[in-house]
Design a protein around this motif. Structure first.
Motif, PDB file in Angstrom:
ATOM      1  N   HIS A 195       0.819  -1.210   0.000  1.00 34.21           N
ATOM      2  CA  HIS A 195       0.000   0.000   0.000  1.00 34.21           C
ATOM      3  C   HIS A 195       0.859   1.269   0.000  1.00 34.21           C
ATOM      4  O   HIS A 195       1.896   1.326   0.646  1.00 34.21           O
ATOM      5  CB  HIS A 195      -0.915   0.003   1.230  1.00 34.21           C
ATOM      6  CG  HIS A 195      -1.724   1.253   1.377  1.00 34.21           C
ATOM      7  ND1 HIS A 195      -2.617   1.668   0.434  1.00 34.21           N
ATOM      8  CD2 HIS A 195      -1.755   2.179   2.362  1.00 34.21           C
ATOM      9  CE1 HIS A 195      -3.178   2.790   0.843  1.00 34.21           C
ATOM     10  NE2 HIS A 195      -2.662   3.125   2.006  1.00 34.21           N
ATOM     11  N   ASN A 196       0.398   2.262  -0.723  1.00 39.17           N
ATOM     12  CA  ASN A 196       0.953   3.618  -0.732  1.00 39.17           C
ATOM     13  C   ASN A 196       2.362   3.683  -1.315  1.00 39.17           C
ATOM     14  O   ASN A 196       3.266   4.299  -0.748  1.00 39.17           O
ATOM     15  CB  ASN A 196       0.925   4.233   0.675  1.00 39.17           C
ATOM     16  CG  ASN A 196       1.080   5.737   0.633  1.00 39.17           C
ATOM     17  OD1 ASN A 196       0.707   6.375  -0.337  1.00 39.17           O
ATOM     18  ND2 ASN A 196       1.648   6.305   1.677  1.00 39.17           N
ATOM     19  N   PHE A 197       2.542   3.061  -2.460  1.00 33.74           N
ATOM     20  CA  PHE A 197       3.807   3.163  -3.181  1.00 33.74           C
ATOM     21  C   PHE A 197       3.567   3.819  -4.531  1.00 33.74           C
ATOM     22  O   PHE A 197       2.473   3.729  -5.093  1.00 33.74           O
ATOM     23  CB  PHE A 197       4.426   1.774  -3.416  1.00 33.74           C
ATOM     24  CG  PHE A 197       5.191   1.276  -2.238  1.00 33.74           C
ATOM     25  CD1 PHE A 197       6.491   1.693  -2.011  1.00 33.74           C
ATOM     26  CD2 PHE A 197       4.611   0.393  -1.354  1.00 33.74           C
ATOM     27  CE1 PHE A 197       7.199   1.235  -0.922  1.00 33.74           C
ATOM     28  CE2 PHE A 197       5.315  -0.069  -0.267  1.00 33.74           C
ATOM     29  CZ  PHE A 197       6.613   0.345  -0.043  1.00 33.74           C
ATOM     30  N   GLU A 198       4.562   4.475  -5.019  1.00 38.89           N
ATOM     31  CA  GLU A 198       4.513   5.055  -6.358  1.00 38.89           C
ATOM     32  C   GLU A 198       5.630   4.430  -7.165  1.00 38.89           C
ATOM     33  O   GLU A 198       6.795   4.560  -6.789  1.00 38.89           O
ATOM     34  CB  GLU A 198       4.677   6.570  -6.282  1.00 38.89           C
ATOM     35  CG  GLU A 198       4.418   7.284  -7.580  1.00 38.89           C
ATOM     36  CD  GLU A 198       3.020   7.040  -8.117  1.00 38.89           C
ATOM     37  OE1 GLU A 198       2.943   6.743  -9.324  1.00 38.89           O
ATOM     38  OE2 GLU A 198       2.031   7.104  -7.399  1.00 38.89           O
ATOM     39  N   PRO A 199       5.357   3.714  -8.224  1.00 36.86           N
ATOM     40  CA  PRO A 199       4.044   3.374  -8.768  1.00 36.86           C
ATOM     41  C   PRO A 199       3.337   2.340  -7.889  1.00 36.86           C
ATOM     42  O   PRO A 199       3.980   1.665  -7.096  1.00 36.86           O
ATOM     43  CB  PRO A 199       4.370   2.791 -10.148  1.00 36.86           C
ATOM     44  CG  PRO A 199       5.748   2.241 -10.015  1.00 36.86           C
ATOM     45  CD  PRO A 199       6.453   3.134  -9.021  1.00 36.86           C
ATOM     46  N   PRO A 200       2.012   2.236  -8.041  1.00 31.03           N
ATOM     47  CA  PRO A 200       1.247   1.290  -7.229  1.00 31.03           C
ATOM     48  C   PRO A 200       1.710  -0.154  -7.450  1.00 31.03           C
ATOM     49  O   PRO A 200       2.370  -0.468  -8.437  1.00 31.03           O
ATOM     50  CB  PRO A 200      -0.190   1.471  -7.732  1.00 31.03           C
ATOM     51  CG  PRO A 200      -0.205   2.774  -8.434  1.00 31.03           C
ATOM     52  CD  PRO A 200       1.175   3.002  -8.960  1.00 31.03           C
ATOM     53  N   THR A 235       1.964  -3.853  -8.517  1.00 27.60           N
ATOM     54  CA  THR A 235       1.558  -4.502  -9.760  1.00 27.60           C
ATOM     55  C   THR A 235       0.753  -5.765  -9.449  1.00 27.60           C
ATOM     56  O   THR A 235       0.762  -6.255  -8.307  1.00 27.60           O
ATOM     57  CB  THR A 235       2.786  -4.899 -10.596  1.00 27.60           C
ATOM     58  OG1 THR A 235       3.521  -5.899  -9.874  1.00 27.60           O
ATOM     59  CG2 THR A 235       3.672  -3.703 -10.891  1.00 27.60           C
ATOM     60  N   PRO A 255       2.205  10.980   1.820  1.00 26.64           N
ATOM     61  CA  PRO A 255       2.735  10.927   0.450  1.00 26.64           C
ATOM     62  C   PRO A 255       3.171   9.510   0.111  1.00 26.64           C
ATOM     63  O   PRO A 255       3.583   8.752   0.995  1.00 26.64           O
ATOM     64  CB  PRO A 255       3.939  11.880   0.496  1.00 26.64           C
ATOM     65  CG  PRO A 255       4.307  11.976   1.931  1.00 26.64           C
ATOM     66  CD  PRO A 255       3.056  11.744   2.720  1.00 26.64           C
ATOM     67  N   PRO A 256       3.087   9.128  -1.167  1.00 27.57           N
ATOM     68  CA  PRO A 256       3.500   7.781  -1.567  1.00 27.57           C
ATOM     69  C   PRO A 256       4.981   7.547  -1.263  1.00 27.57           C
ATOM     70  O   PRO A 256       5.801   8.454  -1.364  1.00 27.57           O
ATOM     71  CB  PRO A 256       3.251   7.736  -3.070  1.00 27.57           C
ATOM     72  CG  PRO A 256       2.365   8.884  -3.368  1.00 27.57           C
ATOM     73  CD  PRO A 256       2.583   9.895  -2.294  1.00 27.57           C
ATOM     74  N   LYS A 257       5.285   6.310  -0.915  1.00 34.02           N
ATOM     75  CA  LYS A 257       6.672   5.932  -0.625  1.00 34.02           C
ATOM     76  C   LYS A 257       7.378   5.561  -1.924  1.00 34.02           C
ATOM     77  O   LYS A 257       6.748   5.117  -2.877  1.00 34.02           O
ATOM     78  CB  LYS A 257       6.703   4.738   0.334  1.00 34.02           C
ATOM     79  CG  LYS A 257       6.134   5.056   1.698  1.00 34.02           C
ATOM     80  CD  LYS A 257       6.154   3.839   2.577  1.00 34.02           C
ATOM     81  CE  LYS A 257       4.740   3.285   2.622  1.00 34.02           C
ATOM     82  NZ  LYS A 257       4.580   2.132   3.464  1.00 34.02           N
ATOM     83  N   ASN A 258       8.692   5.738  -1.907  1.00 37.71           N
ATOM     84  CA  ASN A 258       9.522   5.377  -3.040  1.00 37.71           C
ATOM     85  C   ASN A 258      10.093   3.991  -2.802  1.00 37.71           C
ATOM     86  O   ASN A 258      10.700   3.737  -1.759  1.00 37.71           O
ATOM     87  CB  ASN A 258      10.647   6.414  -3.198  1.00 37.71           C
ATOM     88  CG  ASN A 258      11.551   6.110  -4.360  1.00 37.71           C
ATOM     89  OD1 ASN A 258      12.316   5.155  -4.321  1.00 37.71           O
ATOM     90  ND2 ASN A 258      11.464   6.935  -5.392  1.00 37.71           N
ATOM     91  N   ARG A 259       9.929   3.092  -3.745  1.00 38.92           N
ATOM     92  CA  ARG A 259      10.386   1.704  -3.591  1.00 38.92           C
ATOM     93  C   ARG A 259      11.896   1.611  -3.369  1.00 38.92           C
ATOM     94  O   ARG A 259      12.360   0.837  -2.539  1.00 38.92           O
ATOM     95  CB  ARG A 259       9.998   0.874  -4.802  1.00 38.92           C
ATOM     96  CG  ARG A 259       8.516   0.652  -4.913  1.00 38.92           C
ATOM     97  CD  ARG A 259       8.172  -0.158  -6.156  1.00 38.92           C
ATOM     98  NE  ARG A 259       6.755  -0.126  -6.390  1.00 38.92           N
ATOM     99  CZ  ARG A 259       5.859  -0.828  -5.727  1.00 38.92           C
ATOM    100  NH1 ARG A 259       6.242  -1.605  -4.764  1.00 38.92           N
ATOM    101  NH2 ARG A 259       4.580  -0.745  -6.004  1.00 38.92           N
TER     102      ARG A 259
END
Length: 90
Positions: free
Chosen positions: A9-14, A16, A68-72
């Protein structure tokens, strides 16, 4: 919680579909206690994976956050740093 199941949850990009499927497989493996079911249990295993995968997708679609979305890549680097500390030899 199984260590191989990652937060989706809450990653950019979502997340897959492959990531959701992999998490479902890991969950069913953990609960069933087997990594490869016998032929007699394969259908039940596959059905469980499909149901967990569908539930996970519905959950992720229904969740909302103001964070804010997290960065992988950043999260992976943090995890590596934690692992280095955890497994460091004294």
């Amino acid at each position: 919680m199984c260590r191989n199941i990652r937060t989706l949850h809450n990653f950019e990009p979502p997340a897959t579909l492959d990531e959701v499927h992999a998490a479902a497989v890991q969950y069913v493996r953990k609960v069933s206690g087997t990594t490869k079911p016998s032929q007699a249990n394969q259908a039940a295993f596959d059905q469980a994976v499909a149901e967990v995968e569908a539930s996970t997708r519905r959950l992720l679609e229904g969740l909302s956050t103001n964070a804010p979305p997290k960065n992988r890549d950043e999260e992976a680097a943090k995890a590596r740093a934690r692992a280095e500390q955890r497994y460091a030899r004294a």
